[in-house]
Design a protein around this motif. Structure first.
Motif, short mmCIF file in Angstrom:
data_model
loop_
_atom_site.label_atom_id
_atom_site.label_comp_id
_atom_site.label_asym_id
_atom_site.label_seq_id
_atom_site.Cartn_x
_atom_site.Cartn_y
_atom_site.Cartn_z
N ASN A 29 68.33 80.56 89.79
CA ASN A 29 69.69 80.58 89.24
C ASN A 29 69.96 79.36 88.36
OD1 ASN A 29 70.27 82.97 90.53
ND2 ASN A 29 71.26 82.01 92.29
N ALA A 30 69.42 78.20 88.76
CA ALA A 30 69.60 76.98 87.97
C ALA A 30 68.93 77.11 86.61
CB ALA A 30 69.04 75.77 88.73
N ASN A 45 67.89 79.47 94.44
CA ASN A 45 68.65 78.37 93.83
C ASN A 45 67.99 77.89 92.54
OD1 ASN A 45 70.63 78.30 95.80
ND2 ASN A 45 69.67 76.67 96.98
N GLU A 70 71.03 79.31 84.43
CA GLU A 70 72.26 78.63 84.01
C GLU A 70 71.97 77.63 82.90
OE1 GLU A 70 76.35 77.52 84.14
OE2 GLU A 70 75.31 79.21 85.07
N LYS A 84 69.21 72.47 95.50
CA LYS A 84 70.49 73.13 95.25
C LYS A 84 70.70 73.35 93.76
CE LYS A 84 71.54 72.95 99.63
NZ LYS A 84 71.47 74.18 100.46
N SER A 85 71.19 74.52 93.40
CA SER A 85 71.37 74.86 91.99
C SER A 85 72.21 73.83 91.25
CB SER A 85 72.03 76.23 91.84
OG SER A 85 71.23 77.25 92.37
N GLU A 86 73.35 73.45 91.85
CA GLU A 86 74.27 72.57 91.15
C GLU A 86 73.65 71.20 90.85
OE1 GLU A 86 75.51 72.77 95.57
OE2 GLU A 86 74.83 74.14 93.98
#
Length: 363
Positions: A219-220, A216, A223, A320-322
Protein backbone atom coordinates in the motif's frame (compact mmCIF):
# COMPACT_ATOMS: atom_id res chain seq x y z
CA UNK A 1 46.79 -24.71 -0.32
CA UNK A 2 43.28 -25.71 -1.34
CA UNK A 3 40.18 -23.72 -0.49
CA UNK A 4 36.50 -24.56 -0.79
CA UNK A 5 34.26 -21.52 -1.27
CA UNK A 6 30.55 -21.97 -0.61
CA UNK A 7 27.89 -19.75 -2.19
CA UNK A 8 24.17 -20.10 -2.74
CA UNK A 9 22.45 -16.71 -3.00
CA UNK A 10 22.97 -13.72 -5.27
CA UNK A 11 24.72 -11.47 -2.68
CA UNK A 12 27.25 -14.26 -2.17
CA UNK A 13 28.01 -14.50 -5.88
CA UNK A 14 28.89 -10.80 -5.78
CA UNK A 15 31.05 -11.14 -2.66
CA UNK A 16 32.87 -14.19 -4.01
CA UNK A 17 33.67 -12.77 -7.44
CA UNK A 18 36.85 -10.81 -6.72
CA UNK A 19 38.01 -13.03 -3.85
CA UNK A 20 37.91 -16.04 -6.17
CA UNK A 21 39.83 -14.13 -8.82
CA UNK A 22 42.51 -13.04 -6.33
CA UNK A 23 42.89 -16.56 -4.94
CA UNK A 24 43.54 -17.96 -8.38
CA UNK A 25 45.98 -15.15 -9.19
CA UNK A 26 48.00 -16.31 -6.18
CA UNK A 27 48.00 -19.86 -7.46
CA UNK A 28 45.64 -21.13 -4.78
CA UNK A 29 43.35 -23.95 -5.84
CA UNK A 30 39.72 -23.04 -5.23
CA UNK A 31 36.79 -25.45 -5.33
CA UNK A 32 33.55 -23.51 -5.80
CA UNK A 33 30.40 -25.04 -4.32
CA UNK A 34 26.96 -23.64 -5.26
CA UNK A 35 24.29 -24.95 -2.89
CA UNK A 36 21.43 -24.00 -5.21
CA UNK A 37 19.68 -21.87 -2.59
CA UNK A 38 18.82 -19.43 -5.40
CA UNK A 39 17.94 -21.43 -8.47
CA UNK A 40 16.08 -18.97 -10.72
CA UNK A 41 18.23 -17.89 -13.71
CA UNK A 42 18.04 -14.19 -12.85
CA UNK A 43 18.87 -15.00 -9.25
CA UNK A 44 21.90 -17.18 -10.06
CA UNK A 45 23.27 -18.05 -13.51
CA UNK A 46 23.25 -14.50 -14.87
CA UNK A 47 25.32 -13.37 -11.89
CA UNK A 48 27.99 -15.96 -12.63
CA UNK A 49 28.11 -14.78 -16.24
CA UNK A 50 28.31 -11.06 -15.49
CA UNK A 51 30.79 -11.33 -12.64
CA UNK A 52 33.12 -13.69 -14.45
CA UNK A 53 32.77 -16.44 -11.87
CA UNK A 54 33.85 -19.84 -13.13
CA UNK A 55 31.24 -22.56 -13.29
CA UNK A 56 30.80 -24.21 -9.87
CA UNK A 57 32.80 -27.37 -9.33
CA UNK A 58 29.80 -28.69 -7.39
CA UNK A 59 26.16 -27.69 -7.84
CA UNK A 60 24.14 -29.20 -4.99
CA UNK A 61 20.69 -28.23 -6.28
CA UNK A 62 19.15 -27.85 -2.82
CA UNK A 63 16.46 -25.34 -3.84
CA UNK A 64 13.88 -23.85 -1.51
CA UNK A 65 12.33 -25.27 1.66
CA UNK A 66 11.82 -24.52 5.33
CA UNK A 67 14.93 -23.35 7.15
CA UNK A 68 15.59 -26.66 8.92
CA UNK A 69 14.94 -28.72 5.83
CA UNK A 70 17.06 -26.53 3.58
CA UNK A 71 19.97 -26.27 6.04
CA UNK A 72 19.85 -29.99 6.80
CA UNK A 73 20.08 -30.95 3.14
CA UNK A 74 23.00 -28.58 2.70
CA UNK A 75 24.85 -30.10 5.67
CA UNK A 76 24.56 -33.57 4.15
CA UNK A 77 25.72 -32.56 0.69
CA UNK A 78 28.48 -30.16 1.77
CA UNK A 79 29.93 -32.80 4.06
CA UNK A 80 30.30 -35.14 1.09
CA UNK A 81 32.24 -32.47 -0.80
CA UNK A 82 34.52 -31.62 2.11
CA UNK A 83 35.30 -35.27 2.88
CA UNK A 84 36.25 -35.78 -0.75
CA UNK A 85 38.23 -32.55 -1.29
CA UNK A 86 39.83 -32.23 2.18
CA UNK A 87 40.46 -28.45 1.85
CA UNK A 88 42.74 -26.41 4.10
CA UNK A 89 40.12 -23.67 4.57
CA UNK A 90 36.41 -23.19 3.83
CA UNK A 91 35.24 -19.67 2.92
CA UNK A 92 31.62 -18.67 3.55
CA UNK A 93 29.93 -15.36 2.81
CA UNK A 94 27.23 -13.29 4.48
CA UNK A 95 24.32 -14.66 6.50
CA UNK A 96 22.24 -17.18 4.55
CA UNK A 97 21.46 -20.81 5.27
CA UNK A 98 24.28 -21.66 2.86
CA UNK A 99 26.64 -19.66 5.10
CA UNK A 100 25.66 -21.48 8.26
CA UNK A 101 25.59 -24.92 6.66
CA UNK A 102 29.06 -24.45 5.17
CA UNK A 103 30.51 -23.16 8.43
CA UNK A 104 28.93 -25.88 10.58
CA UNK A 105 30.02 -28.67 8.29
CA UNK A 106 33.61 -27.41 8.14
CA UNK A 107 33.82 -26.84 11.89
CA UNK A 108 32.56 -30.38 12.61
CA UNK A 109 35.32 -31.70 10.35
CA UNK A 110 37.92 -29.44 12.05
CA UNK A 111 38.51 -27.41 8.90
CA UNK A 112 39.18 -23.68 9.55
CA UNK A 113 36.32 -21.40 8.48
CA UNK A 114 36.83 -17.95 6.95
CA UNK A 115 33.72 -15.76 7.26
CA UNK A 116 33.56 -12.84 4.86
CA UNK A 117 31.28 -10.07 6.21
CA UNK A 118 31.74 -11.07 9.84
CA UNK A 119 30.47 -9.02 12.75
CA UNK A 120 27.21 -7.68 11.34
CA UNK A 121 24.41 -7.54 13.90
CA UNK A 122 20.80 -6.41 13.84
CA UNK A 123 20.26 -7.71 17.41
CA UNK A 124 16.95 -9.25 16.38
CA UNK A 125 17.11 -13.00 16.82
CA UNK A 126 13.70 -13.40 15.23
CA UNK A 127 15.58 -12.93 11.95
CA UNK A 128 16.99 -16.20 10.57
CA UNK A 129 19.91 -14.21 9.15
CA UNK A 130 20.89 -13.00 12.63
CA UNK A 131 21.09 -16.57 13.93
CA UNK A 132 23.20 -17.51 10.93
CA UNK A 133 25.58 -14.58 11.47
CA UNK A 134 26.13 -15.15 15.17
CA UNK A 135 26.67 -18.91 14.94
CA UNK A 136 28.98 -18.59 11.95
CA UNK A 137 31.12 -15.95 13.66
CA UNK A 138 31.51 -18.04 16.80
CA UNK A 139 32.88 -21.05 14.91
CA UNK A 140 35.07 -19.18 12.43
CA UNK A 141 38.86 -18.97 12.50
CA UNK A 142 39.15 -16.00 10.12
CA UNK A 143 36.61 -13.19 10.64
CA UNK A 144 36.78 -10.61 7.87
CA UNK A 145 34.85 -7.58 9.09
CA UNK A 146 33.80 -4.83 6.66
CA UNK A 147 33.65 -1.94 9.15
CA UNK A 148 34.87 -0.73 12.53
CA UNK A 149 31.38 -1.30 13.97
CA UNK A 150 31.49 -4.94 12.87
CA UNK A 151 34.82 -5.39 14.69
CA UNK A 152 33.35 -3.80 17.81
CA UNK A 153 30.35 -6.14 17.66
CA UNK A 154 32.66 -9.14 17.64
CA UNK A 155 34.69 -7.80 20.54
CA UNK A 156 31.49 -7.38 22.58
CA UNK A 157 30.90 -11.11 22.14
CA UNK A 158 34.42 -11.99 23.24
CA UNK A 159 35.74 -12.61 19.74
CA UNK A 160 39.08 -10.93 19.11
CA UNK A 161 41.37 -13.62 17.74
CA UNK A 162 41.39 -13.89 13.94
CA UNK A 163 39.42 -10.65 13.42
CA UNK A 164 40.51 -8.49 10.49
CA UNK A 165 38.95 -5.18 9.43
CA UNK A 166 39.39 -5.40 5.66
CA UNK A 167 36.64 -3.26 4.17
CA UNK A 168 33.73 -4.49 2.11
CA UNK A 169 34.16 -6.87 -0.82
CA UNK A 170 30.89 -5.66 -2.35
CA UNK A 171 32.43 -2.19 -2.62
CA UNK A 172 35.38 -3.71 -4.49
CA UNK A 173 33.12 -5.50 -6.93
CA UNK A 174 30.81 -2.52 -7.42
CA UNK A 175 33.72 -0.25 -8.31
CA UNK A 176 35.00 -2.76 -10.85
CA UNK A 177 31.61 -3.68 -12.28
CA UNK A 178 30.16 -0.21 -12.82
CA UNK A 179 32.89 0.40 -15.41
CA UNK A 180 31.32 -2.34 -17.54
CA UNK A 181 27.70 -1.17 -17.23
CA UNK A 182 25.95 0.81 -19.95
CA UNK A 183 23.79 2.83 -17.55
CA UNK A 184 21.90 4.68 -20.26
CA UNK A 185 20.95 1.42 -21.97
CA UNK A 186 19.54 0.04 -18.72
CA UNK A 187 17.47 3.15 -18.06
CA UNK A 188 16.11 3.21 -21.61
CA UNK A 189 15.13 -0.46 -21.29
CA UNK A 190 12.84 0.36 -18.36
CA UNK A 191 11.72 3.81 -19.55
CA UNK A 192 13.50 5.66 -16.75
CA UNK A 193 15.47 8.91 -16.45
CA UNK A 194 18.39 9.58 -14.09
CA UNK A 195 17.29 10.70 -10.61
CA UNK A 196 13.63 10.73 -11.64
CA UNK A 197 12.56 7.36 -10.24
CA UNK A 198 12.50 5.26 -7.07
CA UNK A 199 13.88 1.72 -6.81
CA UNK A 200 12.14 -0.79 -4.53
CA UNK A 201 13.21 -4.29 -3.44
CA UNK A 202 11.43 -6.45 -0.85
CA UNK A 203 12.34 -10.03 0.01
CA UNK A 204 12.93 -10.49 3.77
CA UNK A 205 10.84 -13.16 5.46
CA UNK A 206 9.70 -10.67 8.12
CA UNK A 207 7.97 -8.74 5.31
CA UNK A 208 6.93 -11.45 2.85
CA UNK A 209 5.74 -13.97 5.44
CA UNK A 210 3.81 -11.55 7.67
CA UNK A 211 0.54 -10.66 5.94
CA UNK A 212 0.10 -7.27 7.63
CA UNK A 213 3.65 -6.14 6.86
CA UNK A 214 3.43 -7.19 3.23
CA UNK A 215 0.11 -5.40 2.67
CA UNK A 216 1.43 -2.29 4.44
CA UNK A 217 4.49 -2.13 2.20
CA UNK A 218 2.44 -2.75 -0.94
CA UNK A 219 0.00 0.00 0.00
CA UNK A 220 2.88 2.38 0.79
CA UNK A 221 4.51 1.79 -2.60
CA UNK A 222 1.22 2.47 -4.38
CA UNK A 223 0.65 5.65 -2.35
CA UNK A 224 4.15 6.96 -3.02
CA UNK A 225 3.78 6.17 -6.74
CA UNK A 226 0.52 8.08 -6.82
CA UNK A 227 2.42 11.30 -6.03
CA UNK A 228 3.99 11.12 -9.48
CA UNK A 229 7.34 9.41 -8.94
CA UNK A 230 7.77 6.25 -10.98
CA UNK A 231 8.79 3.23 -8.87
CA UNK A 232 10.58 0.27 -10.42
CA UNK A 233 10.09 -2.87 -8.34
CA UNK A 234 12.09 -5.96 -9.43
CA UNK A 235 10.00 -8.57 -7.70
CA UNK A 236 11.64 -11.44 -5.85
CA UNK A 237 9.98 -14.87 -6.44
CA UNK A 238 9.22 -15.13 -2.71
CA UNK A 239 7.53 -11.72 -2.74
CA UNK A 240 5.51 -12.47 -5.86
CA UNK A 241 4.23 -15.71 -4.33
CA UNK A 242 3.42 -13.99 -1.04
CA UNK A 243 1.45 -11.20 -2.75
CA UNK A 244 -0.61 -13.77 -4.62
CA UNK A 245 -1.27 -15.68 -1.39
CA UNK A 246 -2.67 -12.61 0.38
CA UNK A 247 -4.98 -11.94 -2.57
CA UNK A 248 -3.20 -8.95 -4.10
CA UNK A 249 -3.53 -8.89 -7.87
CA UNK A 250 -0.22 -7.40 -8.99
CA UNK A 251 -1.63 -6.80 -12.47
CA UNK A 252 -3.92 -4.06 -11.11
CA UNK A 253 -1.83 -1.23 -9.71
CA UNK A 254 -0.78 2.39 -10.08
CA UNK A 255 0.64 2.99 -13.56
CA UNK A 256 3.72 4.51 -11.94
CA UNK A 257 4.53 1.24 -10.16
CA UNK A 258 6.56 -0.85 -12.61
CA UNK A 259 6.97 -4.49 -11.61
CA UNK A 260 9.71 -6.47 -13.33
CA UNK A 261 11.32 -9.86 -13.03
CA UNK A 262 14.51 -9.93 -10.91
CA UNK A 263 17.22 -7.91 -12.64
CA UNK A 264 20.87 -8.80 -13.20
CA UNK A 265 23.66 -7.45 -11.01
CA UNK A 266 24.80 -4.96 -13.65
CA UNK A 267 21.26 -3.68 -14.10
CA UNK A 268 20.81 -3.38 -10.35
CA UNK A 269 23.96 -1.26 -10.06
CA UNK A 270 22.69 1.07 -12.78
CA UNK A 271 19.27 1.37 -11.11
CA UNK A 272 20.77 1.98 -7.65
CA UNK A 273 23.15 4.63 -8.95
CA UNK A 274 20.51 6.53 -10.94
CA UNK A 275 17.55 6.31 -8.52
CA UNK A 276 16.78 9.30 -6.33
CA UNK A 277 15.56 7.00 -3.53
CA UNK A 278 15.67 3.29 -2.74
CA UNK A 279 13.02 1.54 -0.63
CA UNK A 280 14.50 -1.78 0.42
CA UNK A 281 14.71 -4.41 3.14
CA UNK A 282 17.94 -5.78 1.65
CA UNK A 283 21.12 -5.22 3.63
CA UNK A 284 23.24 -5.40 0.49
CA UNK A 285 21.13 -2.88 -1.41
CA UNK A 286 21.21 -0.44 1.53
CA UNK A 287 24.99 -0.56 1.39
CA UNK A 288 25.22 -0.33 -2.40
CA UNK A 289 22.97 2.71 -2.29
CA UNK A 290 25.59 4.37 -0.10
CA UNK A 291 28.31 3.52 -2.63
CA UNK A 292 26.47 5.68 -5.18
CA UNK A 293 25.09 8.35 -2.84
CA UNK A 294 21.48 7.15 -3.10
CA UNK A 295 19.64 7.19 0.27
CA UNK A 296 17.39 4.35 1.38
CA UNK A 297 14.17 3.95 3.33
CA UNK A 298 14.21 0.61 5.15
CA UNK A 299 10.82 -1.04 5.88
CA UNK A 300 12.20 -2.95 8.85
CA UNK A 301 12.62 -2.27 12.56
CA UNK A 302 16.39 -2.75 12.54
CA UNK A 303 19.29 -3.03 10.13
CA UNK A 304 22.71 -4.66 9.96
CA UNK A 305 24.10 -1.37 8.61
CA UNK A 306 23.15 0.83 11.56
CA UNK A 307 26.06 3.21 10.79
CA UNK A 308 24.20 4.47 7.72
CA UNK A 309 21.15 5.30 9.82
CA UNK A 310 23.24 6.97 12.52
CA UNK A 311 24.82 9.39 10.04
CA UNK A 312 21.36 10.26 8.68
CA UNK A 313 21.89 8.72 5.27
CA UNK A 314 19.26 5.95 5.53
CA UNK A 315 15.97 5.93 7.43
CA UNK A 316 14.48 3.02 9.38
CA UNK A 317 10.74 3.18 8.73
CA UNK A 318 9.38 -0.02 10.27
CA UNK A 319 6.53 -1.92 8.62
CA UNK A 320 3.68 0.61 8.84
CA UNK A 321 2.46 2.25 5.64
CA UNK A 322 2.32 5.76 7.08
CA UNK A 323 5.92 5.65 8.34
CA UNK A 324 7.26 4.27 5.05
CA UNK A 325 5.45 7.05 3.19
CA UNK A 326 6.57 9.72 5.69
CA UNK A 327 10.25 8.71 5.57
CA UNK A 328 10.18 8.51 1.78
CA UNK A 329 8.66 11.98 1.41
CA UNK A 330 11.17 13.43 3.88
CA UNK A 331 14.00 12.28 1.63
CA UNK A 332 12.26 13.15 -1.63
CA UNK A 333 11.24 16.65 -0.53
CA UNK A 334 13.90 17.52 2.03
CA UNK A 335 17.39 18.91 2.00
CA UNK A 336 20.37 16.59 2.30
CA UNK A 337 21.17 16.19 6.00
CA UNK A 338 24.17 13.88 5.94
CA UNK A 339 27.79 13.76 4.88
CA UNK A 340 29.24 10.83 2.97
CA UNK A 341 32.26 9.48 4.85
CA UNK A 342 35.37 8.69 2.82
CA UNK A 343 36.57 5.07 2.97
CA UNK A 344 33.53 4.07 5.07
CA UNK A 345 33.69 0.61 3.47
CA UNK A 346 37.39 0.55 2.74
CA UNK A 347 39.41 1.61 -0.26
CA UNK A 348 38.29 -1.04 -2.74
CA UNK A 349 41.03 -3.51 -1.73
CA UNK A 350 39.14 -5.79 0.67
CA UNK A 351 39.56 -8.80 -1.62
CA UNK A 352 43.33 -8.37 -1.70
CA UNK A 353 43.45 -8.11 2.10
CA UNK A 354 41.33 -11.22 2.59
CA UNK A 355 43.59 -13.31 0.38
CA UNK A 356 46.70 -11.86 2.04
CA UNK A 357 45.51 -12.78 5.55
CA UNK A 358 44.44 -16.25 4.47
CA UNK A 359 47.98 -16.84 3.21
CA UNK A 360 49.66 -14.91 6.05
CA UNK A 361 47.42 -15.21 9.14
CA UNK A 362 48.35 -12.98 12.06
CA UNK A 363 49.47 -14.72 15.22
Amino acid sequence: MEIVSIVGARPQFIKAALVSKKLREKGIKEILVHTGQHYDFNMSDVFFRELGLLEPDYYLGIGSGNHGEQTGKMLIEIEKVLLKEKPDIVIVYGDTNSTLAGALTAAKLHIPVAHVEAGLRSYNKDMPEEINRVLTDHISTFLFAPTKTAVENLHKEGISKGVYQVGDVMFDVALESIKMVDEEKVLVKYGLKPKEFILATIHRAENTDVRENLINIWNALNEIASYGDKIIFPIHPRTKKALNEVGIDINFRNENLLLTEPVSYFEMLALEKNAKLIITDSGGVQKEGYFWGTPCVIPRNETEWIELVEIGFNKLAGNKSEEIIKCSLEILNGEKQYNLIEHFYGKGDASDKIVFYIIHPQK
